[in-house]
Design a protein around this motif. Structure first.
Motif, PDB file in Angstrom:
ATOM      1  N   VAL A  35       0.873  -1.172   0.000  1.00 29.26           N
ATOM      2  CA  VAL A  35       0.000   0.000   0.000  1.00 29.26           C
ATOM      3  C   VAL A  35       0.910   1.222   0.000  1.00 29.26           C
ATOM      4  CG1 VAL A  35      -1.773   1.303   1.201  1.00 29.26           C
ATOM      5  CG2 VAL A  35      -1.837  -1.187   1.241  1.00 29.26           C
ATOM      6  N   ARG A  36       0.858   1.995  -1.057  1.00 32.78           N
ATOM      7  CA  ARG A  36       1.687   3.191  -1.174  1.00 32.78           C
ATOM      8  C   ARG A  36       0.894   4.402  -0.685  1.00 32.78           C
ATOM      9  NH1 ARG A  36       6.186   5.187  -3.564  1.00 32.78           N
ATOM     10  NH2 ARG A  36       6.109   7.346  -4.336  1.00 32.78           N
ATOM     11  N   ILE A  37       1.527   5.167   0.204  1.00 32.86           N
ATOM     12  CA  ILE A  37       0.901   6.367   0.746  1.00 32.86           C
ATOM     13  C   ILE A  37       1.776   7.565   0.400  1.00 32.86           C
ATOM     14  CG2 ILE A  37       0.091   7.545   2.826  1.00 32.86           C
ATOM     15  CD1 ILE A  37      -0.246   4.791   4.107  1.00 32.86           C
ATOM     16  N   GLU A  38       1.161   8.575  -0.165  1.00 31.91           N
ATOM     17  CA  GLU A  38       1.869   9.811  -0.480  1.00 31.91           C
ATOM     18  C   GLU A  38       1.292  10.950   0.346  1.00 31.91           C
ATOM     19  OE1 GLU A  38       1.651  10.541  -4.634  1.00 31.91           O
ATOM     20  OE2 GLU A  38       2.735   8.720  -5.201  1.00 31.91           O
ATOM     21  N   ASN A  76      -3.014   4.036  13.718  1.00 32.66           N
ATOM     22  CA  ASN A  76      -2.399   5.062  14.572  1.00 32.66           C
ATOM     23  C   ASN A  76      -0.990   5.456  14.113  1.00 32.66           C
ATOM     24  OD1 ASN A  76      -4.687   5.071  16.326  1.00 32.66           O
ATOM     25  ND2 ASN A  76      -3.882   3.242  17.341  1.00 32.66           N
ATOM     26  N   PHE A  77      -0.927   6.129  12.966  1.00 28.64           N
ATOM     27  CA  PHE A  77       0.357   6.633  12.482  1.00 28.64           C
ATOM     28  C   PHE A  77       0.124   7.985  11.813  1.00 28.64           C
ATOM     29  CE2 PHE A  77      -1.520   4.182   9.092  1.00 28.64           C
ATOM     30  CZ  PHE A  77      -1.177   4.825   7.912  1.00 28.64           C
ATOM     31  N   THR A  78       1.217   8.636  11.471  1.00 25.33           N
ATOM     32  CA  THR A  78       1.157   9.986  10.911  1.00 25.33           C
ATOM     33  C   THR A  78       1.764  10.003   9.511  1.00 25.33           C
ATOM     34  OG1 THR A  78       1.309  10.989  13.111  1.00 25.33           O
ATOM     35  CG2 THR A  78       1.849  12.395  11.225  1.00 25.33           C
ATOM     36  N   VAL A  79       1.090  10.695   8.603  1.00 28.07           N
ATOM     37  CA  VAL A  79       1.609  10.892   7.251  1.00 28.07           C
ATOM     38  C   VAL A  79       2.126  12.324   7.152  1.00 28.07           C
ATOM     39  CG1 VAL A  79       1.033  10.990   4.800  1.00 28.07           C
ATOM     40  CG2 VAL A  79       0.040   9.201   6.244  1.00 28.07           C
ATOM     41  N   GLN A  80       3.389  12.449   6.855  1.00 28.12           N
ATOM     42  CA  GLN A  80       4.008  13.768   6.747  1.00 28.12           C
ATOM     43  C   GLN A  80       3.630  14.419   5.415  1.00 28.12           C
ATOM     44  OE1 GLN A  80       5.586  15.132   9.273  1.00 28.12           O
ATOM     45  NE2 GLN A  80       5.403  13.256  10.522  1.00 28.12           N
ATOM     46  N   PRO A  81       3.808  15.745   5.320  1.00 36.70           N
ATOM     47  CA  PRO A  81       3.498  16.435   4.058  1.00 36.70           C
ATOM     48  C   PRO A  81       4.422  15.969   2.927  1.00 36.70           C
ATOM     49  CG  PRO A  81       3.687  17.987   5.879  1.00 36.70           C
ATOM     50  CD  PRO A  81       4.217  16.677   6.384  1.00 36.70           C
ATOM     51  N   LYS A  82       3.984  16.187   1.669  1.00 38.61           N
ATOM     52  CA  LYS A  82       4.809  15.826   0.517  1.00 38.61           C
ATOM     53  C   LYS A  82       6.122  16.611   0.553  1.00 38.61           C
ATOM     54  CE  LYS A  82       2.114  18.878  -2.512  1.00 38.61           C
ATOM     55  NZ  LYS A  82       1.251  18.920  -3.693  1.00 38.61           N
ATOM     56  N   PRO A  83       7.176  15.999   0.067  1.00 37.28           N
ATOM     57  CA  PRO A  83       7.252  14.835  -0.834  1.00 37.28           C
ATOM     58  C   PRO A  83       7.300  13.492  -0.132  1.00 37.28           C
ATOM     59  CG  PRO A  83       9.431  15.740  -0.556  1.00 37.28           C
ATOM     60  CD  PRO A  83       8.514  16.622   0.249  1.00 37.28           C
ATOM     61  N   TYR A  84       6.783  13.416   1.101  1.00 37.87           N
ATOM     62  CA  TYR A  84       6.817  12.158   1.858  1.00 37.87           C
ATOM     63  C   TYR A  84       6.024  11.064   1.129  1.00 37.87           C
ATOM     64  CZ  TYR A  84       5.603   8.776   5.503  1.00 37.87           C
ATOM     65  OH  TYR A  84       5.415   7.633   6.226  1.00 37.87           O
ATOM     66  N   SER A  85       6.597   9.873   1.107  1.00 36.47           N
ATOM     67  CA  SER A  85       5.883   8.702   0.598  1.00 36.47           C
ATOM     68  C   SER A  85       6.430   7.462   1.299  1.00 36.47           C
ATOM     69  CB  SER A  85       6.042   8.563  -0.925  1.00 36.47           C
ATOM     70  OG  SER A  85       7.381   8.266  -1.267  1.00 36.47           O
ATOM     71  N   THR A  86       5.609   6.443   1.403  1.00 34.27           N
ATOM     72  CA  THR A  86       6.032   5.194   2.019  1.00 34.27           C
ATOM     73  C   THR A  86       5.252   4.047   1.401  1.00 34.27           C
ATOM     74  OG1 THR A  86       6.366   4.027   4.135  1.00 34.27           O
ATOM     75  CG2 THR A  86       4.327   5.278   3.887  1.00 34.27           C
ATOM     76  N   GLU A  87       5.811   2.872   1.451  1.00 31.07           N
ATOM     77  CA  GLU A  87       5.127   1.678   0.969  1.00 31.07           C
ATOM     78  C   GLU A  87       5.051   0.660   2.105  1.00 31.07           C
ATOM     79  OE1 GLU A  87       7.028   0.221  -2.530  1.00 31.07           O
ATOM     80  OE2 GLU A  87       6.122   1.753  -3.830  1.00 31.07           O
TER      81      GLU A  87
END
Length: 319
Positions: A35-38, A76-87
């Protein structure tokens, strides 16, 4: 502040994209991928990330969508602003007992990011549910006999998924149509079949129901021709001598020997039979629906014979 407000409504929010390693999986296999999150324009807190396997089927001419199973991925996690991405890798086991994908039965994964106090980003991905290898070998064996599937083959019936065939070339006997429902038990594969035969000088069609027990030795690799020959010989024997078809009691599929009886009436029967049938997993929900129609009402509506004789009330009776 404006960016945070816009993200709450989905503008400039995080994005989610599920990517499967393969487009299709067999029943019981493990689906894998990432699952890729941007990241979006602002930091966002994620309460939950999960994928839900959805089934879309056509029942009585209407489209019905059912959730099959939810697969949690992370919470329960945090998605940082772009250009952050994770798989994030995942491994989901495809449930047993589902119907295989056909034009009338489709599946997709609905992936959802549960964002706190904001519109939730989602993603939809189709997935092919492939038949178990033993079932696939039988389907290929019938194809080698030039038994061709009808356009509505693979539809759901009250007794599981039914496959309909017609001879592409003459077989040397009076078979007009063959319908097959697969039943799998430990150590064996059974074909519950309905043969549509043309009889007499008027060639009137009459249906006969029978059971074909496929030897395990013919379901292994390298036995393709032998499997086709066995099926042809058995079907020919039944078609040329329909009165000699062995009697089979439906009770053995309803109770102890092949399933688990769950109460009385049709609801109990379907619950017990579903365990071994291809396509049996969601039959109760698809048959009775959320209004929980009674077994008596459903049996009257479908015109089904609830006796313990080997009688499906017609494979052509869709849900």
């Amino acid at each position: 502040m404006l960016k945070k407000l816009m993200a709450k409504f989905g503008v400039g929010a995080a994005k989610v994209d599920l990517r499967l390693d393969r487009p299709g999986y067999r029943l019981g296999e493990t689906m894998t991928g990432v699952v890729r999150i941007e990241g979006g324009n602002v930091e966002q807190k994620i309460a939950d990330l999960r994928a839900v396997l959805m089934m879309k089927a056509y029942v009585k001419g209407q489209e019905v969508t059912k959730a099959v199973q939810a697969f949690p991925v992370r919470s329960n996690f945090t998605v940082q602003p772009k250009p952050y991405s994770t798989e994030i890798p995942f491994a989901f086991e495809l449930p047993e007992g589902l119907a295989m994908s056909t034009p009338s039965i489709q599946y997709y994964l609905h992936t959802k990011l549960d964002v706190e106090m904001a519109l939730d980003p989602t993603d939809l991905d189709t997935i092919q549910v492939l038949p178990p290898e033993r079932v696939e070998r039988v389907l290929r064996a019938l194809e080698r006999l030039d038994l061709r599937q009808k356009p509505d083959s693979g539809k759901l019936t009250p007794y599981g998924q039914a496959f309909s065939f017609f001879p592409g070339t003459p077989l040397g006997f009076s078979l007009k149509e063959l319908e097959v429902i697969f039943f799998s038990a430990p150590g064996e594969l059974k074909l519950l079949v309905e043969l549509d035969l043309a009889e007499g000088w008027l060639r009137r069609e009459k249906d006969y129901r029978a059971e074909i027990i496929v030897p395990e030795s013919l379901l292994t690799e390298g036995q393709d021709e032998e499997l086709s020959r066995f099926l042809l010989d058995t079907i020919r024997e039944y078609a040329t001598n329909p009165e000699g078809i062995p009697y089979v009691s439906l009770a053995q599929y309803q109770t102890g020997q092949y399933g688990h009886h769950r109460g009385s009436g049709m609801g109990g029967m379907i619950g017990g039979m579903a365990a071994g049938f291809l396509g049996g997993m969601l039959l109760n929900e698809l048959m009775f629906g959320e209004d929980e129609a009674s077994a008596e009402e459903m049996s009257e509506e479908e015109g089904m014979d609830m006796d313990t004789d080997f009688d499906f009330g017609g494979f052509d009776d869709e849900l």
